[in-house]
Design an enzyme around this catalytic site. Structure first.
Site, short mmCIF file in Angstrom:
data_model
loop_
_atom_site.label_atom_id
_atom_site.label_comp_id
_atom_site.label_asym_id
_atom_site.label_seq_id
_atom_site.Cartn_x
_atom_site.Cartn_y
_atom_site.Cartn_z
N PHE A 298 0.86 -1.19 0.00
CA PHE A 298 0.00 0.00 0.00
C PHE A 298 0.90 1.24 0.00
O PHE A 298 1.86 1.31 0.76
CB PHE A 298 -0.87 -0.01 1.26
CG PHE A 298 -2.20 0.66 1.12
CD1 PHE A 298 -3.36 -0.06 0.94
CD2 PHE A 298 -2.28 2.05 1.16
CE1 PHE A 298 -4.59 0.57 0.82
CE2 PHE A 298 -3.50 2.68 1.04
CZ PHE A 298 -4.66 1.95 0.87
N ALA B 276 -0.17 -2.14 5.76
CA ALA B 276 0.51 -2.09 7.07
C ALA B 276 -0.20 -2.95 8.11
O ALA B 276 0.44 -3.55 8.97
CB ALA B 276 0.58 -0.64 7.55
N PHE B 277 -1.52 -3.02 8.02
CA PHE B 277 -2.28 -3.83 8.97
C PHE B 277 -1.86 -5.30 8.91
O PHE B 277 -1.97 -6.03 9.90
CB PHE B 277 -3.78 -3.70 8.64
CG PHE B 277 -4.68 -4.37 9.62
CD1 PHE B 277 -4.98 -3.78 10.84
CD2 PHE B 277 -5.26 -5.61 9.34
CE1 PHE B 277 -5.82 -4.40 11.75
CE2 PHE B 277 -6.10 -6.24 10.24
CZ PHE B 277 -6.38 -5.63 11.45
N ALA C 65 3.72 2.54 4.87
CA ALA C 65 3.35 3.96 4.86
C ALA C 65 1.85 4.06 5.08
O ALA C 65 1.06 3.61 4.23
CB ALA C 65 3.72 4.60 3.53
N VAL C 66 1.47 4.57 6.23
CA VAL C 66 0.04 4.79 6.53
C VAL C 66 -0.18 6.29 6.41
O VAL C 66 0.42 7.08 7.16
CB VAL C 66 -0.34 4.27 7.92
CG1 VAL C 66 -1.86 4.27 8.07
CG2 VAL C 66 0.19 2.87 8.16
N THR D 172 -11.11 9.78 7.00
CA THR D 172 -11.85 8.99 7.99
C THR D 172 -10.87 8.52 9.07
O THR D 172 -9.65 8.64 8.91
CB THR D 172 -12.48 7.75 7.32
OG1 THR D 172 -11.41 6.86 6.96
CG2 THR D 172 -13.27 8.12 6.08
N HIS E 28 -9.93 5.65 9.64
CA HIS E 28 -9.29 4.40 9.21
C HIS E 28 -7.79 4.40 9.58
O HIS E 28 -7.28 3.41 10.10
CB HIS E 28 -9.45 4.30 7.69
CG HIS E 28 -9.30 2.93 7.14
ND1 HIS E 28 -10.13 1.89 7.49
CD2 HIS E 28 -8.39 2.41 6.26
CE1 HIS E 28 -9.75 0.80 6.86
NE2 HIS E 28 -8.71 1.09 6.11
N PHE F 22 10.90 -0.54 13.53
CA PHE F 22 9.68 0.09 13.05
C PHE F 22 10.01 1.16 12.02
O PHE F 22 10.40 2.28 12.36
CB PHE F 22 8.99 0.71 14.28
CG PHE F 22 7.63 1.25 14.02
CD1 PHE F 22 6.55 0.40 13.86
CD2 PHE F 22 7.41 2.61 13.95
CE1 PHE F 22 5.28 0.89 13.62
CE2 PHE F 22 6.15 3.12 13.71
CZ PHE F 22 5.08 2.26 13.55
N ARG G 133 10.42 11.43 3.80
CA ARG G 133 11.06 10.51 4.75
C ARG G 133 11.45 9.18 4.09
O ARG G 133 11.85 8.24 4.77
CB ARG G 133 10.11 10.26 5.93
CG ARG G 133 9.95 11.51 6.79
CD ARG G 133 8.68 11.52 7.61
NE ARG G 133 8.61 12.72 8.44
CZ ARG G 133 8.24 13.94 8.00
NH1 ARG G 133 7.89 14.10 6.73
NH2 ARG G 133 8.22 14.98 8.81
N1 INI Z 1 -2.59 0.24 4.43
C1 INI Z 1 -1.43 0.95 4.46
O1 INI Z 1 -0.34 0.35 4.54
N2 INI Z 1 -1.47 2.31 4.43
C2 INI Z 1 -2.63 3.00 4.35
O2 INI Z 1 -2.58 4.26 4.31
C3 INI Z 1 -3.85 2.28 4.32
N3 INI Z 1 -5.12 2.97 4.23
O3 INI Z 1 -5.13 4.22 4.27
O4 INI Z 1 -6.16 2.37 4.12
C4 INI Z 1 -3.79 0.86 4.35
N4 INI Z 1 -4.91 0.10 4.30
C5 INI Z 1 -4.90 -1.33 4.05
C6 INI Z 1 -4.68 -2.16 5.30
O5 INI Z 1 -3.36 -1.99 5.80
C7 INI Z 1 -4.87 -3.65 5.02
O6 INI Z 1 -4.03 -4.07 3.97
C8 INI Z 1 -6.30 -4.01 4.64
O7 INI Z 1 -7.20 -3.51 5.60
C9 INI Z 1 -6.46 -5.56 4.54
O8 INI Z 1 -6.15 -6.19 5.76
#
Ligand code: INI
Length: 156
Positions: free
Chosen positions: A23, A57-58, A81-82, A87, A89, A114, A128
């Site tokens: 992502f 990232a999740f 990178a988040v 929202t 989220h 990290f 960054r």
């Molecule tokens: N994942 C990221 O790594 N960065 C983000 O900014 C992001 N946003 O904004 O939604 C993001 N979403 C996906 C998430 O990490 C999972 O891959 C997804 O929910 C499936 O588990």
């Protein structure tokens, strides 16, 4: 005589795992390149670096946990990178991922660094990831080397 324990930055003969989220890949590919550059320039052989790509990232903690449990790596490096949207989220993903990574490090006893950016904009993230403000992937890899060596020294 005080015994000061700290890790050196010589990483020859060490093995590292990198978990990178796809992502915002414009940013994360640069973090990955920075991390690999840092490892190789500190003496790690390319064949001693494994990179696992995950969707976001999740999803990083599951693979970091599996890799930490394998006993194969001296340290792991998490990169992502988040980037904040409109929202909440962002907050949920950032909190779950951060907590997950910390728990893996403490429960497995393997250094997990990290290198996940949490920013307001793509521009801040790119700054960054090799632009104005250095490369957090490179920094996370150097920290992984230092942590792995400090742990080795402590356990000797
Ligand atoms: N994942 C990221 O790594 N960065 C983000 O900014 C992001 N946003 O904004 O939604 C993001 N979403 C996906 C998430 O990490 C999972 O891959 C997804 O929910 C499936 O588990």
């Amino acid at each position: 005589m005080v015994r000061v324990i700290q890790g050196n930055l010589n990483a020859s003969g060490m093995r590292f795992g990198i978990v990178v989220s796809r992502f915002n890949s414009l940013v994360t590919e640069r973090l990955q390149a920075g991390a690999i550059d840092a490892l190789c320039r500190h003496g790690v052989r390319a064949e001693d670096i494994d990179v696992v790509l995950v969707p976001g990232a999740f999803d990083i903690p599951l693979f970091a946990k599996k890799m930490a449990e394998s006993g194969r790596y001296h340290a792991l490096i998490c990169l992502g990178a988040v980037i904040k949207g409109e929202t909440p989220h962002f907050d949920y993903i950032a909190a779950a991922m951060t907590q997950g990574i910390k728990e893996i490090m403490l429960s497995c006893g393997v250094p997990v660094t990290f290198g996940v950016l949490t920013t307001e904009s793509v521009e801040q993230a790119l700054d960054r990831a090799g632009a104005k403000l250095g490369n957090k992937g490179f920094e996370a890899a150097v920290s992984a080397i230092e942590m792995a060596n400090a742990l080795k020294t402590l356990e000797e």
